[in-house]
Design an enzyme around this catalytic site. Structure first.
Site, PDB file in Angstrom:
ATOM      1  N   GLN A  96       0.814  -1.210   0.000  1.00 26.87           N
ATOM      2  CA  GLN A  96       0.000   0.000   0.000  1.00 26.87           C
ATOM      3  C   GLN A  96       0.856   1.273   0.000  1.00 26.87           C
ATOM      4  O   GLN A  96       2.012   1.278   0.395  1.00 26.87           O
ATOM      5  CB  GLN A  96      -0.932  -0.001   1.213  1.00 26.87           C
ATOM      6  CG  GLN A  96      -2.050  -1.018   1.144  1.00 26.87           C
ATOM      7  CD  GLN A  96      -1.592  -2.418   1.443  1.00 26.87           C
ATOM      8  OE1 GLN A  96      -0.728  -2.629   2.282  1.00 26.87           O
ATOM      9  NE2 GLN A  96      -2.159  -3.389   0.754  1.00 26.87           N
TER      10      GLN A  96
ATOM     11  N   GLN B 216      -1.430  -9.765  -4.360  1.00 28.53           N
ATOM     12  CA  GLN B 216      -2.780 -10.177  -3.973  1.00 28.53           C
ATOM     13  C   GLN B 216      -3.856  -9.274  -4.559  1.00 28.53           C
ATOM     14  O   GLN B 216      -4.957  -9.725  -4.881  1.00 28.53           O
ATOM     15  CB  GLN B 216      -2.870 -10.208  -2.444  1.00 28.53           C
ATOM     16  CG  GLN B 216      -1.971 -11.277  -1.844  1.00 28.53           C
ATOM     17  CD  GLN B 216      -1.731 -11.086  -0.356  1.00 28.53           C
ATOM     18  OE1 GLN B 216      -1.909  -9.991   0.185  1.00 28.53           O
ATOM     19  NE2 GLN B 216      -1.328 -12.141   0.314  1.00 28.53           N
TER      20      GLN B 216
ATOM     21  N   TRP C 159      -4.954   4.074   7.054  1.00 30.97           N
ATOM     22  CA  TRP C 159      -4.466   2.883   7.765  1.00 30.97           C
ATOM     23  C   TRP C 159      -4.397   3.114   9.253  1.00 30.97           C
ATOM     24  O   TRP C 159      -3.667   3.987   9.724  1.00 30.97           O
ATOM     25  CB  TRP C 159      -3.071   2.534   7.241  1.00 30.97           C
ATOM     26  CG  TRP C 159      -2.446   1.285   7.774  1.00 30.97           C
ATOM     27  CD1 TRP C 159      -2.940   0.023   7.718  1.00 30.97           C
ATOM     28  CD2 TRP C 159      -1.161   1.185   8.419  1.00 30.97           C
ATOM     29  NE1 TRP C 159      -2.040  -0.874   8.276  1.00 30.97           N
ATOM     30  CE2 TRP C 159      -0.944  -0.186   8.710  1.00 30.97           C
ATOM     31  CE3 TRP C 159      -0.178   2.111   8.769  1.00 30.97           C
ATOM     32  CZ2 TRP C 159       0.218  -0.638   9.347  1.00 30.97           C
ATOM     33  CZ3 TRP C 159       0.969   1.657   9.390  1.00 30.97           C
ATOM     34  CH2 TRP C 159       1.159   0.295   9.677  1.00 30.97           C
TER      35      TRP C 159
ATOM     36  N   ALA D  25      -2.763   1.439  12.163  1.00 29.48           N
ATOM     37  CA  ALA D  25      -1.613   0.546  12.161  1.00 29.48           C
ATOM     38  C   ALA D  25      -1.891  -0.748  12.915  1.00 29.48           C
ATOM     39  O   ALA D  25      -2.505  -0.739  13.989  1.00 29.48           O
ATOM     40  CB  ALA D  25      -0.405   1.247  12.767  1.00 29.48           C
TER      41      ALA D  25
ATOM     42  N   HIS E 134      -8.250  -1.727   8.895  1.00 28.91           N
ATOM     43  CA  HIS E 134      -8.023  -2.013  10.319  1.00 28.91           C
ATOM     44  C   HIS E 134      -8.749  -1.095  11.290  1.00 28.91           C
ATOM     45  O   HIS E 134      -8.327  -0.972  12.446  1.00 28.91           O
ATOM     46  CB  HIS E 134      -6.522  -1.971  10.650  1.00 28.91           C
ATOM     47  CG  HIS E 134      -5.696  -2.897   9.849  1.00 28.91           C
ATOM     48  ND1 HIS E 134      -4.345  -2.680   9.615  1.00 28.91           N
ATOM     49  CD2 HIS E 134      -6.002  -4.059   9.214  1.00 28.91           C
ATOM     50  CE1 HIS E 134      -3.861  -3.662   8.879  1.00 28.91           C
ATOM     51  NE2 HIS E 134      -4.848  -4.509   8.619  1.00 28.91           N
TER      52      HIS E 134
ATOM     53  N   GLU F 120      -8.469  -4.724   4.960  1.00 30.34           N
ATOM     54  CA  GLU F 120      -8.343  -5.748   5.989  1.00 30.34           C
ATOM     55  C   GLU F 120      -9.052  -5.228   7.232  1.00 30.34           C
ATOM     56  O   GLU F 120      -8.885  -4.064   7.593  1.00 30.34           O
ATOM     57  CB  GLU F 120      -6.877  -6.042   6.323  1.00 30.34           C
ATOM     58  CG  GLU F 120      -6.153  -6.870   5.284  1.00 30.34           C
ATOM     59  CD  GLU F 120      -4.714  -7.138   5.677  1.00 30.34           C
ATOM     60  OE1 GLU F 120      -4.209  -6.485   6.612  1.00 30.34           O
ATOM     61  OE2 GLU F 120      -4.087  -8.014   5.053  1.00 30.34           O
TER      62      GLU F 120
ATOM     63  N   TYR G 190      -6.899  -6.496  12.888  1.00 28.84           N
ATOM     64  CA  TYR G 190      -6.355  -7.751  13.405  1.00 28.84           C
ATOM     65  C   TYR G 190      -6.610  -7.929  14.899  1.00 28.84           C
ATOM     66  O   TYR G 190      -6.811  -9.030  15.389  1.00 28.84           O
ATOM     67  CB  TYR G 190      -4.830  -7.793  13.218  1.00 28.84           C
ATOM     68  CG  TYR G 190      -4.309  -7.883  11.827  1.00 28.84           C
ATOM     69  CD1 TYR G 190      -5.142  -8.024  10.716  1.00 28.84           C
ATOM     70  CD2 TYR G 190      -2.937  -7.837  11.601  1.00 28.84           C
ATOM     71  CE1 TYR G 190      -4.621  -8.108   9.439  1.00 28.84           C
ATOM     72  CE2 TYR G 190      -2.408  -7.920  10.329  1.00 28.84           C
ATOM     73  CZ  TYR G 190      -3.250  -8.042   9.244  1.00 28.84           C
ATOM     74  OH  TYR G 190      -2.733  -8.133   7.989  1.00 28.84           O
TER      75      TYR G 190
END
Length: 720
Positions: free
Chosen positions: A287, A330, A559, A561, A594, A615, A618
């Site tokens: 990214q 990806q 993002w 992190a 995230h 994504e 996490y």
């Protein structure tokens, strides 16, 4: 019960002191004449947090009458503010307190009336008449009381602000590009050694403070290998890529990370032609790594040596004569370019306006292709016109296809560097805003910039361009940058890094309820990245808010992190990534990851997104932490139920709940079921079986769980 009324206290004027001062001045030698500070506040608009009664308004403290006063309610804190009408260079504040004074207060200054900087503070004021020396450039000044000396409120006979206005030296335009811009021409000695030195500093400096721009004047350069590390931009200074040819390589690999390119972020290659030594150039990135206005006279390999993992990237306005080797990438987006071919697909390869692109074949192979890009305008760039630096601002295109430069001089306009405030490390937000108020554009040279007030972009067609991933950090919880509801602002090439004090927003394009039509000249947000945490603790409620109609978001990575310093579910709390309120907004290359709740929320009508990569966070500690009422998890991309028309192509969301792999998401995408709301080529993936999606969009699409830990996408070709 309120205290009983009390009489006003009057100040005795001691004329003897004034007479003595006049006598002393008569025998002092005359000094060099300078512009004396003047009283700026008298008769200006004043506001306050409250007033005791109708007879004590804020205006009474700036009316020049020592017999009238402002007084507040009997509570802490309270404030009174005066609008000077225009920015001024401030020199002092005089306060004439009534008995009901502040024992603790601050003098604060602001350019916009929203973001305040402390110019003076005390916790031991004795009241009476106070003269306070202050400095700074501001339009608004306020007294902010935090503790009262009596049981009454705060009461001022007079609040006077002194300074100079109108005669101040202006912020100069133009100038040199600062110490972190490396400019080469073909005769420059030791180019390779300098490139290697920068790369050695930046190869693994993922969260460092180094920032560099490597700029090549038009000409031919032989036998170079420019390895590009973090926060490094390499660019040609011609008007077209072929003006500057490197016989050699421009390389991004992943040796620093054991052959894994999934963390090769924050770098750029622009406006160059490259003739690769072995026929194929290597650009293994993830990214926030743009490849713009490039001509590769050969092939382009998007994976690291050994074909290790790589995870996302962006090409625009480029020509690759040979084949693009996607290999392990990806996801990838290519816009308005020309390619000799494309190999392989992993999850999500998207093309718009690109000649030579493979045809749509989703879900296998995973290609999503649009013949044209509905609306596009390329990123502004620095170039040399003879010996003069200028910034080229490309023209708007509709139904675009192919590059802007292959068939002649690109359309657009040039701005001389003298029209820009060249921002260098150490510049203050006040100076930046003063430059904008003068009508200058902004060119941020490579560096890290702390701002204690919001950068206000209020003029149509203003260009804010960063070199070398220039980074803006908002202090004290301010919003880093706001754009007014005006035409044609160009934001490009910089990173906003959240500070440790929570900011409600980091970038706002347009005010709330913006309504102007900008279809003929939209604002563009290009290679503008936002980061919360990683370099240290950072917080922001909503990172990017798009209120202006017709805005184009062309390549962004927003993002929260998942690694680095200051990372944790609450440590770098950031609930929302991108919120779109404006109508007719187009996103081409939207990377958002995230966030604690929704990554993208869309409220505006007729929005369109071409390529979305996501994504989920996490680090969610358990199912309860992401529970959204009766819904399991927050969608990565949500279109509000009020929206009637929306369309998206090539959207993917991935989960990797490594703290609690038992977490379930009901879906990756959420949208109203209406004829005007359409999606094409959607997918969700569970990475290694760490968490799962029950569906792709709403209740449509298979669960990822039957695939177990094999990281197999669940896809929906079209919705509804």
């Amino acid at each position: 019960m309120a205290p009983p009324p009390r009489p006003a206290l009057h100040t005795v004027v001691v004329t003897v002191v004034l007479a003595l001062a006049a006598a002393l001045l008569a025998v002092v030698p005359a000094a060099r004449a300078e512009a004396a500070p003047t009283l700026l506040s008298q008769g200006k608009d004043a506001t306050a947090s409250s007033q005791e009664n109708a007879g004590t308004p804020a205006a009474a403290a700036v009316d020049g009458d020592n017999g009238t006063r402002w007084s507040s309610e009997f509570a802490d804190p309270q404030w009174i503010s005066v609008d000077l009408g225009a920015p001024a260079q401030l020199s002092r504040v005089e306060l004439s307190w009534e008995t009901a004074h502040a024992s603790a207060y601050r003098i604060e200054i602001s350019q916009n009336g929203d973001d305040w900087t402390t110019a003076y503070s005390t916790t031991t004021s004795g009241g009476g008449n106070e003269t306070l020396d202050i400095s700074g450039t501001a339009r608004h000044v306020r007294v902010y009381g935090t503790a009262r000396a009596t049981g009454w409120g705060y009461s001022l006979w007079e609040f006077k602000v002194y300074g100079t206005q109108g005669d101040d030296p202006t912020v100069p335009g133009g100038g040199d590009l600062g110490p972190n811009v490396h400019v080469f021409d073909p005769s420059t000695p030791g180019i390779q050694a300098e490139l290697d030195e920068v790369f050695e500093q930046q190869e693994d400096a993922q969260f460092g403070n180094g920032r560099h721009a490597l700029l090549f004047k038009p000409g031919t350069y032989n036998n170079l290998n420019a390895q590009i590390g973090f926060y490094t931009q390499i660019a040609g200074l011609g008007l077209k890529p072929d003006d500057t040819l490197i016989n050699g390589d421009i390389t991004v690999d992943a040796g620093w990370f054991n052959g894994n390119a999934t963390q090769n972020f924050w770098r750029a290659a622009e406006n160059l032609a490259v003739n690769p030594v072995n026929g194929t150039d290597r650009w293994a990135v993830s990214q926030a790594a743009s490849f713009r206005r490039m001509h590769v006279r050969g092939g382009l390999n998007l994976s690291p040596t050994g074909y290790g993992w790589a995870s996302g990237g962006y090409i625009a306005d480029s020509k690759i004569d040979g084949e693009v080797g996607n290999y392990s990438q990806q996801q990838w987006y290519t816009r308005d370019s020309s390619i000799g071919g494309w190999s392989n697909s992993v999850w999500n390869q998207v093309f718009s306006g690109t000649t030579g692109a493979p045809a749509t074949a989703f879900p296998e192979p995973k290609y999503t292709t649009l013949e044209h890009t509905p609306v596009s305008r390329e990123k502004p760039f620095l170039y040399l016109d003879g010996n003069d630096y200028k910034v080229f601002v490309p023209a708007l295109r509709t139904n675009a296809r192919g590059t802007t430069w292959e068939n002649g001089t690109p359309a657009g306009r040039s701005l001389p560097l003298s029209d820009f405030y060249v921002v260098k490390p150490g510049a203050t937000a006040a100076t930046i805003n003063q430059a904008l108020s003068q009508g200058l554009h902004l060119l941020f040279t490579p560096g890290v910039y702390h701002v204690d007030q919001t950068i206000q972009v209020n003029r149509p067609d203003t260009v804010v361009l960063g070199l070398g991933l220039a980074t803006i950090i908002p202090d004290n919880g301010v919003t880093a940058m706001r754009v007014a509801d005006v035409d044609g602002v160009r934001l490009a090439g910089f990173l906003i890094d959240a500070g440790p004090v929570n900011s409600p927003t980091l970038l706002e394009v347009g005010p709330q309820n913006a309504s102007a039509d900008h279809a003929g000249n939209p604002t563009t947000v290009q290679d503008v990245y936002i980061r919360i945490g990683g370099a240290g603790p950072g917080k922001a409620t909503t990172s990017m808010v798009i209120n202006n109609d017709d805005t184009i978001i062309d390549h962004t990575w927003v993002w929260r992190a998942d690694h680095g310093e200051g990372v944790g579910w609450e440590t770098n709390r950031a609930d929302y990534g991108v919120r779109v309120n404006g109508d007719d907004v187009l996103a081409t290359g939207l990377f958002v990851e995230h966030f604690n709740k929704y990554d993208v929320e869309w409220y505006g009508e007729r929005g369109r997104t071409i390529f979305f990569q996501n994504e989920k966070a996490y680090d969610a500690p358990n199912q309860a932490a992401i529970q959204n009422g009766s819904t399991k998890g927050y969608a990565a991309y949500r279109v509000d139920d009020s929206v009637n028309t929306h369309e998206g192509w090539g959207l993917g969301s991935y989960c990797y709940y490594n703290v609690d792999p038992s977490i379930r998401q009901d879906h990756g995408f959420k949208a109203p079921v209406k004829p005007g709301v359409k999606f094409h080529s959607l997918l969700v993936v569970s990475l290694g079986g760490n968490g799962h999606y029950e569906h792709v969009i709403n209740n449509t699409g298979d669960s990822t769980e039957p695939a177990g830990s094999s990281t197999v996408p669940s896809t929906v070709t079209s919705f509804p």
